[in-house]
Write a protein that holds these residues in place. Structure first.
Motif, mmCIF file in Angstrom:
data_model
loop_
_atom_site.group_PDB
_atom_site.id
_atom_site.type_symbol
_atom_site.label_atom_id
_atom_site.label_comp_id
_atom_site.label_asym_id
_atom_site.label_seq_id
_atom_site.Cartn_x
_atom_site.Cartn_y
_atom_site.Cartn_z
ATOM 1 N N ASP B 156 0.914 -1.204 0.069
ATOM 2 C CA ASP B 156 -0.027 0.060 0.142
ATOM 3 C C ASP B 156 0.806 1.231 -0.073
ATOM 4 O OD1 ASP B 156 -2.679 0.403 -0.258
ATOM 5 O OD2 ASP B 156 -3.088 0.904 1.930
ATOM 6 N N LEU B 157 2.220 1.188 0.037
ATOM 7 C CA LEU B 157 2.978 2.380 0.364
ATOM 8 C C LEU B 157 3.042 3.200 -0.856
ATOM 9 C CD1 LEU B 157 5.888 0.884 2.474
ATOM 10 C CD2 LEU B 157 3.964 2.279 3.409
ATOM 11 N N CYS B 158 2.718 2.656 -2.119
ATOM 12 C CA CYS B 158 2.951 3.450 -3.062
ATOM 13 C C CYS B 158 1.752 4.276 -3.521
ATOM 14 C CB CYS B 158 3.335 2.404 -4.364
ATOM 15 S SG CYS B 158 2.015 1.198 -4.584
ATOM 16 N N VAL B 159 0.466 3.940 -2.832
ATOM 17 C CA VAL B 159 -0.732 4.496 -3.198
ATOM 18 C C VAL B 159 -0.760 6.046 -2.725
ATOM 19 C CG1 VAL B 159 -3.133 4.498 -2.701
ATOM 20 C CG2 VAL B 159 -2.161 2.331 -3.124
ATOM 21 N N GLU B 160 -0.144 6.201 -1.727
ATOM 22 C CA GLU B 160 -0.271 7.693 -1.157
ATOM 23 C C GLU B 160 0.702 8.559 -1.787
ATOM 24 O OE1 GLU B 160 -1.217 10.798 1.251
ATOM 25 O OE2 GLU B 160 -2.050 8.980 1.227
ATOM 26 N N PRO B 161 1.927 8.304 -2.165
ATOM 27 C CA PRO B 161 2.813 9.209 -2.847
ATOM 28 C C PRO B 161 2.197 9.767 -4.261
ATOM 29 C CG PRO B 161 4.058 7.414 -2.076
ATOM 30 C CD PRO B 161 2.574 7.117 -1.921
ATOM 31 N N CYS B 162 1.476 8.908 -5.041
ATOM 32 C CA CYS B 162 1.280 9.183 -6.211
ATOM 33 C C CYS B 162 0.313 10.324 -6.636
ATOM 34 C CB CYS B 162 0.496 8.025 -6.854
ATOM 35 S SG CYS B 162 -0.150 8.256 -8.655
ATOM 36 N N PRO B 163 0.995 11.366 -7.087
ATOM 37 C CA PRO B 163 0.289 12.702 -7.415
ATOM 38 C C PRO B 163 -0.808 12.661 -8.265
ATOM 39 C CG PRO B 163 2.190 12.628 -8.640
ATOM 40 C CD PRO B 163 2.310 11.197 -7.815
ATOM 41 N N VAL B 164 -1.195 11.560 -9.063
ATOM 42 C CA VAL B 164 -2.052 11.789 -9.915
ATOM 43 C C VAL B 164 -3.208 10.664 -9.537
ATOM 44 C CG1 VAL B 164 -1.354 12.858 -11.847
ATOM 45 C CG2 VAL B 164 -1.172 10.285 -11.953
ATOM 46 N N ASP B 165 -2.820 9.744 -8.451
ATOM 47 C CA ASP B 165 -3.856 8.949 -7.956
ATOM 48 C C ASP B 165 -4.048 7.898 -9.069
ATOM 49 O OD1 ASP B 165 -4.585 8.135 -5.613
ATOM 50 O OD2 ASP B 165 -6.543 9.399 -5.719
ATOM 51 N N CYS B 166 -3.146 7.089 -9.598
ATOM 52 C CA CYS B 166 -3.307 6.254 -10.710
ATOM 53 C C CYS B 166 -2.931 4.956 -10.115
ATOM 54 C CB CYS B 166 -2.586 6.677 -11.822
ATOM 55 S SG CYS B 166 -0.817 6.410 -11.928
ATOM 56 N N ILE B 167 -2.868 4.594 -8.723
ATOM 57 C CA ILE B 167 -2.367 3.453 -8.259
ATOM 58 C C ILE B 167 -3.577 2.758 -7.621
ATOM 59 C CG2 ILE B 167 -0.860 1.952 -6.873
ATOM 60 C CD1 ILE B 167 1.410 4.064 -7.338
ATOM 61 N N ASP B 168 -4.004 1.478 -7.916
ATOM 62 C CA ASP B 168 -5.212 0.862 -7.525
ATOM 63 C C ASP B 168 -4.670 -0.234 -6.765
ATOM 64 O OD1 ASP B 168 -7.149 2.652 -8.273
ATOM 65 O OD2 ASP B 168 -7.034 1.426 -10.315
ATOM 66 N N MET B 169 -5.259 -0.543 -5.488
ATOM 67 C CA MET B 169 -4.939 -1.900 -4.855
ATOM 68 C C MET B 169 -5.943 -2.839 -5.403
ATOM 69 S SD MET B 169 -2.053 -1.414 -3.271
ATOM 70 C CE MET B 169 -2.117 -2.903 -2.552
ATOM 71 N N LEU B 170 -5.743 -3.931 -6.160
ATOM 72 C CA LEU B 170 -6.738 -4.885 -6.582
ATOM 73 C C LEU B 170 -6.566 -6.210 -5.815
ATOM 74 C CD1 LEU B 170 -7.131 -3.609 -10.307
ATOM 75 C CD2 LEU B 170 -8.477 -3.095 -8.297
ATOM 76 N N PRO B 171 -7.746 -6.827 -5.756
ATOM 77 C CA PRO B 171 -7.508 -8.176 -5.274
ATOM 78 C C PRO B 171 -6.595 -9.023 -6.311
ATOM 79 C CG PRO B 171 -9.731 -7.686 -5.237
ATOM 80 C CD PRO B 171 -9.044 -6.427 -6.003
ATOM 81 N N VAL B 172 -5.568 -10.083 -5.507
ATOM 82 C CA VAL B 172 -4.959 -10.752 -6.647
ATOM 83 C C VAL B 172 -6.147 -11.797 -7.181
ATOM 84 C CG1 VAL B 172 -3.003 -12.635 -6.702
ATOM 85 C CG2 VAL B 172 -3.304 -10.946 -4.997
ATOM 86 N N GLU B 173 -5.682 -11.849 -8.481
ATOM 87 C CA GLU B 173 -6.694 -12.913 -9.242
ATOM 88 C C GLU B 173 -6.283 -14.313 -8.754
ATOM 89 O OE1 GLU B 173 -7.058 -12.802 -13.455
ATOM 90 O OE2 GLU B 173 -6.884 -10.449 -13.364
ATOM 91 N N THR B 174 -7.588 -15.089 -8.608
ATOM 92 C CA THR B 174 -7.111 -16.423 -8.216
ATOM 93 C C THR B 174 -7.687 -17.315 -9.627
ATOM 94 O OG1 THR B 174 -9.469 -16.366 -7.165
ATOM 95 C CG2 THR B 174 -7.571 -16.250 -5.485
ATOM 96 N N GLY B 175 -6.625 -17.756 -9.958
ATOM 97 C CA GLY B 175 -7.179 -18.603 -10.938
ATOM 98 C C GLY B 175 -7.050 -20.123 -10.655
#
Lengths: 350, 206, 774
Positions: B156-175
Motif C-alpha cells: 500500500d505504500l505506493c498509493v499515497e505518494p502518487c500525485p495523480v492517484d493512478c495506483i489501485d490496490m486490486l485483489p489478486v486474481e485467483t485462477g
C-alpha cells in the motif's frame, strides 16, 4: 446437484455396524460364561450396557450434542458389554454402575469422546474398580462343574438378591486357576492339577475357564473373518504370551504355568480379541500393532508371574496404551516410492 | 595448612564454594566468548514469521526492524497483513498469550491485494518507485511505470505518494492454479447433517 | 502366448462393486453433431494453448484452433466445420467450477474437413517425425490426467527405457471406455504400441496390462498381438491397480521413487486410448478431436459408450441418452472413486473425459455425516501407497503441515480407497486435497515472502551504499574546492600537489560555481582559468618522467618536447585572448566555458595517457592551420562527450549529483553556442590567413578553440533531443503542478477552475507536440 469430493461411492460398513459385530461376537464367550458361572455374567453385561449408554447419553446432552446420533455408533454399548464381561459374576450392582460410569465419563468423554480416548475405557473402569474395591472384585463364582453334587448354580432370584440387596450366597465363590497358581506353595504343576478342584475338573486350564476362553477365541475368529480388525495385535499377543511362558516353563513347584494354561485361563482370549483390538487406544500401523500386541503378551506373563494381580490383562493393556503413541512414532510403514520407512526401528516383536 | 582447612569446616566450605564459583565462572565466560551469537536468533525466527510485506504499518520501516523491536519487547499485534495467524504464531514462538490485532495499525484483510498502475494516467514521477520497499515498480522519470505483480507485497505504500492517484490496490486474481479444495467442515460443526440422521433418515436431507 | 511376466501384488486396495456391465450391453455408438462445441484451451496438464483463429472465422474439421504454448502444452483442433462464435471464458469441467478461456464453434453440420496427411508406411518415419506428428495432433493423456503425450514419449537421454506399459487396466467402477476400445480397436492398440516402442528405442518389454474382469478385451488383444513382442498381461481386479504407479508395481515389482517420474526407473506408461490416438495421428494424420466416453448411471435411459467430439456439451449428450435430472443425485466426470462432481451440465467433453456418470440417489447416495475417527486402521489397510491415512487425517485437521509432509502426504495418489472404506464416513481424500493445496499455497507464499525479504534487504543495502557514495562525493567536492582555493593562494608556487581528485567532482564544483551570481561566477572563472593554466604547466612537467610509459615512439618524444613548449605558449596566449574576447563581448559566461571544459580533462590528464593526449593535441598545431583547427575541434568534441559520459555514468549510478552534472553540461553547451556566434563573426579573418600558420600561431590557436566551440555547438544541435527532453520534462513538471492546482481548485470549487483546466489542456497539448517532435 451435489458437489462433493470423490469418492462418490462408499462401502456399506459403518462404525455402528462394526461395533454391533463386536457385540455379536462376544456371544460364544457369554454363553460359555453363563454355562460356567450362571446368570451373573449376563446381569453384569446387561447392567453395564444400559448404564454405559445412559451415561453416554447424559454426557452428550451436557455437551449439547444430539445423543441419539452418538449412541448409534454403539461404542458405549461395546464398552458396557466388555466391562460387564470383565467383572466377576454376581458382583454388586453399584460396582457395575460405578465401573461403567468411570469408563464412559472418566476414560472416554473427558478425553473428548469417541475416538479421542488414549486408554481403553472398559479397562480403565475395571482397574479403577479393582484398586478401589479389591474384595468385591476378587469374588469369582466357582464354575458349575466343581460345585458339589447337591449344589447347582445360583438361581435367578438368588442371584438378583445378591446383586441388588447384597445378600451373599455362600459357597459359590472360589479361587480362579490363576489365583491358585499364584498362591501355590510347594506344589508341582502336576500336584496342582490334581489338588485344585477347578483345575482337576478341567482338561487344560481349569473347568469353565478353558471354555470361556475358547468361546472368546471363536468370537475373535469370527471378527477376523469379518475383517473387523487385523490379525496383527491378537496374534502377536498370543504368540508372545505363549513364547514367554514356554521360555519360563518348568513343571516344578516354582512353575509359572504352562503356555497352554496361560493361553486358556483368565482373560487371555477376551483380552486378545476384544480389548487389544480396540483401535482407538492401540497402535495404528500393522507393524505397530505387532509390537503393541507382543508388548501386552509379555507384560501379561510378567504380571501373572510376579505381580500381585493374578490376571493382569487390564494393566498390561493400559501400559501398552501408554506406549502406543511411542510405538506409532517408530513404526510408520514404508510408503510407496520410499527406500525405507521413516524413523523405523528394528523389529522387536519376536 | 591442610589441617587447618580440613579441620575448619567454614574455611573448607568457603574454599570449595569459591573454587566452584571460579570454575563455573570460567566455563561460562569461555562459553560466552566461544559460542557467542552475532545476532539474536530469535530476531531471525520472528522475521521468518512476519509476512515480509515491508508495509511499515507496524510503525517500523520494514519487517526486520519490527522483528528486532519485538525481540526487544514490543507488542506482537501490530502487523495487519499477517493478521491473527501471524500473531498466534508469534505468541507461540515467544510463549506469550496471543493478543488480538491492534486496530491502531490497521485492519486485517481477507483478500490479498496487489498494486496496479493505471498506466495511461501515469505521469512518470517515480514517486511510487521511491516508495516501494521491495523495488516492485519499474519505470523511469517521465516514463510510464508499472508494477511487477509477482513481486508486489500489497503493502500500500505506493498509493499515497502518487500525485495523480493512478495506483489501485486490486485483489489478486485467483485462477485455476491457486484453486484448492476446501477443508471439510470439522466433524463437530455439522449440526444439520447430524440432526437429519438423528431422525433416522439415511442422510438424504444432508 | 504364455506370459513370462510375474504379476506382483500391490498393498491395500479395495473392491468396490464394478458396475461395468450396464454400459457394455450396447455396442460403441457415435454421438450426433451438437449445434455448437466449446473447446477449453487447457484440456491438459500444462500451459493453456493459444488461440490462432478469430471470432467469426470459418473453421474446418481438423483445423488448428489453438497452438501449444511451449512444450508442456497441447494443441486444440476443431472437431468439425463451423464458425468460431466466441473466444471467451466459459465454465469448464473442473472441480473448482471456474471458467476458463474457450473457443466456441457454431457447427454448420456439413462436417467438412481439412485434408489429412496420411502416412502409409509408418515404419519409414523417423523418431522425430513421429514425435512431431503426435505433437501436432495435440495428443494428451486420455486416461485422466491429460499429460501431453509427446513430452512423455520423449524421455530424458539418461533415462533408458526398458519397459513400455500400455495401461488398459481401467480399475474404476462403471467406466468401460478403454474396455470397448480394446475390444473394437485391438489392432490399433497393438500397432500403436509398436509405434511407441519405436519412439522409446524398442524397450525390452512391451506389456499391455488389463484387469481380469475384461476377458473379451484380453482375448481381442491377445489375438492382435500374436506374433509380436507385445505381451498382454491380465491380473486380478482390484482398485486402484490402474494407477500408473500401481500398475508399474504390479507388472514390474518396482516402485517409482517418491517425487520422480516412471522414466527414472526405465518405464513409460501410456493409456491404451492415448496409444490409439497417437497411432491414428501418425497413420492417418488425425488430430485428437474425439474420444470414447462411457455414459452410465441409472439416471440415464441409455447407458453405453459413445465416440464423442471434444467440446460437445455434456448437457447435449445427456439429453441424447434420456437423462432424468430428477432422479440423478449428481453428475460425475470420471469414475465414482476419483471423478469429480460437475458444477453444471453445460460444460463440454474434454480430452480427459473418460466417463460421465449420472447415478440416481439410490445408486450413489449422498455422503453420510462423518463420525469421529476411531483409528480402526481400515484406511491404512486399503491404502495402496502404504500411508497412514488416519494419521494424515489428524494432522490435516490440525493443519500440521510439517507432520503431514513427514507422513508423506505428497505420495498420496488420492485414489479414494481410504474414504471408501472409512466406517466413520470421513471425507479423507478431501482433507488430503485441501492440505496439499494449502501446503502448496503456503510454500508459494513463503517463497514470495522470502523474495520480498531479499528484495527489501537489497534495497536497504543499495540505499545505504548510495548514501555513502553521496557522502564521499560531497567530501570530495569540498576537498576540491579547498584545493582550488589553496592553489589560488599558492599561485606560482612550484610545489603544486598532484591532482588525484575525481574529475567529476571538479566538474561539479565548477558547474556549481557557474550557477552562482554572474559577478562571483566571473571572478571564480578567472581564478579557475589561472588555475587551469598552471595545471597545464604542471601537466606538462610530469610528462617527462612518465614518458617511458607513453605509447609514443622515441622520435615523437623529441618532437613532442619541442612542440609542447611551443604549444604551451600558444595555449597561454590563446587563453589570454579568449579572456579579452569574452570581456569585450561582455558575455562572461561564454569565456570560462572552454576552460571549464578543458580543465577537467587536463587535470585528469595528470597521468601519462592524458599527457600524451595533450602532447598529441599540441603536436597538431604544427600542421596546417585548418587541420590544426579541425583536430583541436575534434579533441574538444571528445572532451565534451567525455564530460557527458561522466554525467551519464553518474546518473546511471543514481547519483544525486547527476542532475547537477547534466545541468552543467547543458549550460556548457548553451555557452558554446553563444561563443560560436561570436566565433562565426571572426571566421572570415581566420580563413583569410590560412598559410601564415607559424606567424599567426596565437590567432590560429585561439581560433582553433573557437572552432572547437563551433563544432561543439554543432554537436549541440545534434543533441537537440536532449534539449527537447529537458523541455518536455519541464513541461511535464508544469503540467503536473497545474493538475495539482486544478485538483485543488476543483476540491475547493474555486471560480478559476475553468482557467486551470484550460491551462492544463494547453500544457497537455504542448507536451503532446513535444513528444511528437521527439
Amino acid at each position: 446437484m451435489l458437489r462433493v469430493t470423490s469418492p462418490h461411492t462408499h462401502s456399506a460398513r459403518s462404525t455402528g455396524q462394526l461395533m454391533r459385530l463386536v457385540v455379536f461376537a462376544t456371544l460364544p464367550g457369554v454363553v460359555a460364561m453363563t454355562l460356567a458361572f450362571g446368570w451373573g455374567s449376563l446381569f453384569n453385561v446387561a447392567l453395564a450396557s444400559v448404564s454405559a449408554m445412559v451415561f453416554e447419553a447424559a454426557i452428550m446432552r451436557l455437551r449439547g450434542r444430539p445423543a441419539l446420533f452418538y449412541l448409534r455408533d454403539c461404542s458405549a454399548l461395546v464398552t458396557g458389554v466388555l466391562l460387564g464381561l470383565a467383572l466377576p459374576p454376581y458382583c454388586p450392582w453399584w460396582l457395575v454402575v460405578t465401573g461403567s460410569g468411570v469408563s464412559i465419563i472418566l476414560a472416554k468423554q473427558l478425553y473428548g469422546g469417541m475416538g479421542y480416548n488414549p486408554f481403553n475405557p472398559a479397562m480403565v473402569g475395571y482397574v479403577v474398580l479393582l484398586i478401589s474395591f479389591p474384595v468385591e472384585m476378587t469374588q469369582w463364582a466357582a464354575p458349575a462343574s466343581v460345585l458339589p453334587e447337591s449344589q447347582s448354580l445360583v438361581g435367578l432370584a438368588e442371584g438378583l438378591k445378591q446383586i441388588f440387596a447384597g445378600v451373599p450366597v455362600d459357597g459359590y465363590t472360589g479361587a480362579t486357576p490363576l489365583d491358585v497358581l499364584k498362591q501355590n506353595s510347594g506344589q508341582t504343576m502336576a500336584g496342582l492339577y490334581n489338588s485344585d478342584p477347578t483345575l482337576q475338573a478341567g482338561m487344560l486350564a481349569g473347568a469353565g475357564w478353558e471354555w470361556v476362553n475358547i468361546g472368546f477365541l471363536l468370537g475373535g475368529l469370527f471378527l477376523l473373518y469379518q475383517r473387523v480388525f487385523t490379525w496383527h495385535a491378537p496374534v502377536a499377543m498370543l504368540t508372545a504370551l505363549g513364547l514367554t511362558s514356554a521360555l519360563f516353563y518348568s513343571s516344578g513347584s516354582d512353575s509359572l504355568g504352562s503356555p497352554i494354561f496361560h493361553l486358556l485361563s483368565g482373560a487371555t482370549m477376551f483380552g486378545a480379541f476384544f480389548i487389544l483390538t480396540d483401535p482407538v487406544s492401540s497402535a495404528v500401523s500393522t507393524r505397530g500393532r505387532l509390537v503393541y500386541g507382543a508388548l501386552i503378551g509379555i507384560l501379561l506373563f510378567v504380571m501373572r508371574g510376579w505381580s500381585n494381580y493374578p490376571d493382569a490383562v487390564a494393566f498390561a493393556v493400559l501400559l501398552a496404551n501408554f506406549a502406543a503413541p511411542f510405538i506409532d512414532y517408530y513404526t510408520l510403514p514404508r510408503t510407496y516410492g520410499h527406500q525405507k520407512a521413516r524413523r523405523a526401528t528394528e523389529k522387536e516383536e519376536h | 595448612m591442610l589441617d587447618l582447612i580440613v579441620q575448619n569446616p567454614i574455611v573448607s566450605a568457603l574454599i570449595a564454594l569459591g573454587g566452584l564459583a571460579l570454575v563455573f565462572g570460567a566455563v561460562l565466560g569461555f562459553a560466552a566468548v566461544r559460542f557467542r551469537l552475532e545476532e539474536d536468533p530469535v530476531i531471525q525466527q520472528i522475521d521468518d514469521l512476519l509476512p515480509q510485506t515491508q508495509c511499515g504499518q507496524c510503525g517500523y520501516p520494514g519487517c526486520r526492524p519490527y522483528a528486532q523491536a519485538i525481540a526487544n519487547g514490543d507488542a506482537i499485534n501490530k502487523c495487519p497483513p499477517g493478521g491473527q495467524a501471524t500473531i498466534n504464531s508469534l505468541a507461540d514462538l515467544l510463549d506469550v498469550e496471543a493478543p488480538t490485532l491492534d486496530a491502531e495499525h490497521g485492519e486485517e484483510s481477507d483478500v490479498k491485494k496487489v498494486a496496479y498502475i493505471r498506466e495511461d494516467e501515469c505521469i512518470g514521477c517515480t514517486k511510487c518507485i521511491q516508495a516501494c520497499p521491495v523495488d516492485a515498480i519499474i519505470g523511469a522519470a517521465k516514463q510510464m511505470h508499472t508494477v511487477i505483480v509477482d513481486e508486489c507485497t500489497g503493502c500500500d505504500l505506493c498509493v499515497e505518494p502518487c500525485p495523480v492517484d493512478c495506483i489501485d490496490m486490486l485483489p489478486v486474481e485467483t485462477g485455476l492454479n491457486q484453486w484448492k479444495w476446501d477443508k471439510p467442515a470439522p466433524i463437530e460443526e455439522r449440526p444439520l447433517n447430524i440432526i437429519a440422521s438423528d431422525r433416522g433418515t439415511t442422510g438424504e436431507a444432508a | 502366448m504364455g506370459s513370462l511376466i510375474k504379476v506382483w501384488d500391490i498393498p491395500g486396495g479395495v473392491h468396490p462393486p464394478e458396475n461395468k456391465t450396464q454400459s457394455l450391453q450396447l455396442p460403441l455408438g457415435k454421438a450426433p453433431l451438437p449445434p455448437s462445441l466449446t473447446l477449453p484451451l487447457n484440456q491438459h496438464i500444462g500451459k493453456p494453448a493459444k488461440p490462432v483463429v478469430q471470432v467469426g472465422e470459418r473453421v474446418l474439421g481438423g483445423q488448428l484452433v489453438a497452438e501449444a504454448e511451449g512444450i508442456f502444452s497441447a494443441r486444440v483442433h476443431a472437431p468439425s466445420s463451423g464458425t468460431v462464435s466466441a473466444i471467451e471464458d466459459r465454465l469448464i469441467p473442473h472441480p473448482s467450477g471456474y471458467s476458463a478461456p474457450c473457443v466456441v464453434i457454431e457447427l454448420d453440420g456439413k462436417d467438412e474437413w481439412v485434408p489429412l496427411e496420411r502416412c502409409e508406411d509408418v515404419n519409414s518415419l523417423s523418431k522425430s517425425d513421429i514425435l512431431d506428428k503426435i505433437r501436432a495432433a495435440g495428443i494428451a493423456g486420455l486416461g485422466g490426467a491429460g499429460f501431453p503425450t509427446s513430452v512423455k514419449l520423449n524421455p530424458r537421454a539418461d533415462h533408458k527405457i526398458h519397459t513400455l506399459i500400455l495401461n488398459g487396466t481401467e480399475c474404476e467402477p462403471y467406466i468401460t471406455a478403454d474396455d470397448i476400445l480394446m475390444q473394437t480397436k485391438a489392432e490399433e492398440v497393438v500397432a500403436g504400441s509398436q509405434l511407441l516402442a519405436k519412439l522409446l528405442d524398442f524397450p525390452e518389454k512391451i506389456l499391455i496390462g488389463v484387469e481380469d474382469n475384461k476377458p473379451e478385451a484380453i482375448a481381442a488383444l491377445e489375438k492382435a498381438a500374436e506374433g509380436t513382442e507385445i505381451q498382454v498381461i491380465s491380473f486380478p481386479t482390484k482398485y486402484p491397480s490402474g494407477g500408473e504407479k500401481q500398475l508399474i508395481q504390479i507388472l514390474t515389482g518396482e516402485e517409482v521413487p517418491s517425487g520422480q517420474i516412471p522414466a527414472s526407473i526405465g518405464v513409460v506408461c501410456q493409456n491404451v486410448g492415448t496409444t490409439v490416438a497417437a497411432y491414428r495421428a501418425v497413420r492417418y494424420g488425425e488430430p485428437l478431436v474425439s474420444r470414447i466416453t462411457t455414459l452410465v448411471g441409472e439416471a440415464l435411459e441409455t447407458q453405453r459408450n459413445v465416440e464423442v467430439l471434444l467440446g460437445t456439451p455434456i448437457e447435449f449428450l445427456l439429453e441424447e441418452h434420456g437423462f432424468n435430472a430428477k432422479k440423478a443425485s449428481r453428475l460425475v466426470m470420471g469414475g465414482p472413486m476419483m471423478g469429480f462432481a460437475l458444477p453444471d451440465p453445460s460444460v463440454p467433453v474434454i480430452k480427459t473425459t473418460n466417463c460421465i456418470l449420472a447415478p440416481t440417489k439410490k445408486e450413489l447416495p449422498p455422503p453420510q455425516p462423518a463420525q469421529a475417527c476411531i483409528r480402526c486402521g481400515l484406511c491404512a489397510e486399503a491404502c495402496p501407497a502404504s500411508l497412514l491415512p488416519q494419521q494424515l487425517f489428524w494432522y490435516a485437521q490440525s493443519e500440521d503441515f510439517e507432520k503431514l509432509e513427514a507422513h508423506s502426504l505428497f505420495d498420496c495418489i488420492e485414489c479414494g480407497a481410504c474414504s471408501y472404506v472409512c466406517p466413520s464416513h470421513i471425507p479423507l481424500v478431501q482433507y488430503y486435497r485441501a492440505s496439499k493445496g494449502a501446503i502448496r499455497l503456503h510454500q508459494q507464499e513463503k517463497e514470495k515472502s522470502d523474495r520480498a525479504r531479499r528484495r527489501f534487504e537489497f534495497r536497504q543495502e543499495r540505499i545505504a551504499k548510495e548514501e555513502a557514495e553521496k557522502a564521499a562525493k560531497r567530501e570530495a567536492r569540498k576537498k576540491a574546492a579547498e584545493e582550488a582555493k589553496r592553489k589560488l593562494a599558492e599561485q606560482g608556487n612550484d610545489s603544486a600537489p598532484r591532482k588525484s581528485v575525481d574529475p567529476v567532482a571538479d566538474a561539479l564544483a565548477k558547474a556549481q560555481a557557474k550557477q552562482q551570481s554572474p559577478e562571483v561566477q566571473r571572478a571564480k572563472l578567472e581564478r579557475s582559468l589561472e588555475a587551469a593554466k598552471s595545471s597545464l604547466e604542471r601537466a606538462r612537467q610530469p610528462l617527462e618522467p612518465s614518458e617511458p610509459g607513453v605509447e609514443v615512439t622515441d622520435e615523437q618524444k623529441e618532437k613532442q618536447k619541442a612542440r609542447i613548449k611551443q604549444a604551451e605558449l600558444k595555449v597561454q596566449e590563446a587563453e589570454k585572448k579568449l579572456q579579452q574576447l569574452t570581456q569585450d563581448a561582455q558575455a562572461p559566461e561564454s569565456k570560462p566555458e572552454p576552460e571549464a571544459k578543458s580543465k577537467p580533462d587536463t587535470k585528469a590528464k595528470s597521468d601519462d595517457p592524458v599527457a600524451a593526449a595533450i602532447a598529441k593535441a599540441q603536436a597538431k598545431m604544427n600542421m596546417s592551420p585548418e587541420d590544426k583547427l579541425r583536430s583541436s575541434l575534434e579533441s574538444l568534441y571528445k572532451r565534451l562527450s567525455k564530460a557527458e559520459e561522466k554525467a551519464a555514468a553518474a546518473r546511471e549510478a543514481g547519483d544525486e549529483k547527476a542532475d547537477a552534472l547534466q545541468q552543467g553540461v547543458d549550460k556548457l553547451k548553451q555557452k558554446i553556442a553563444d561563443t560560436q556566434k561570436e566565433l562565426d563573426e571572426q571566421k572570415p579573418s581566420t580563413v583569410a590567413e590560412p598559410s601564415s600558420a607559424s606567424r599567426h600561431n596565437d590567432d590560429v590557436a585561439s581560433q582553433a578553440i573557437e572552432r572547437a566551440k563551433a563544432k561543439a555547438a554543432a554537436m549541440e544541435t545534434m543533441s537537440a533531443e536532449d534539449k527537447l527532453r529537458a523541455q518536455i520534462e519541464s513541461v511535464k513538471a508544469r503540467l503536473e503542478k497545474a493538475r495539482e492546482r486544478l485538483a485543488n481548485a476543483e476540491a475547493e470549487e474555486n471560480e478559476n477552475v475553468e482557467a486551470f483546466r484550460t491551462g492544463v489542456t494547453k500544457l497537455e497539448d504542448k507536451l503532446q507536440q513535444l513528444t511528437e517532435d521527439r
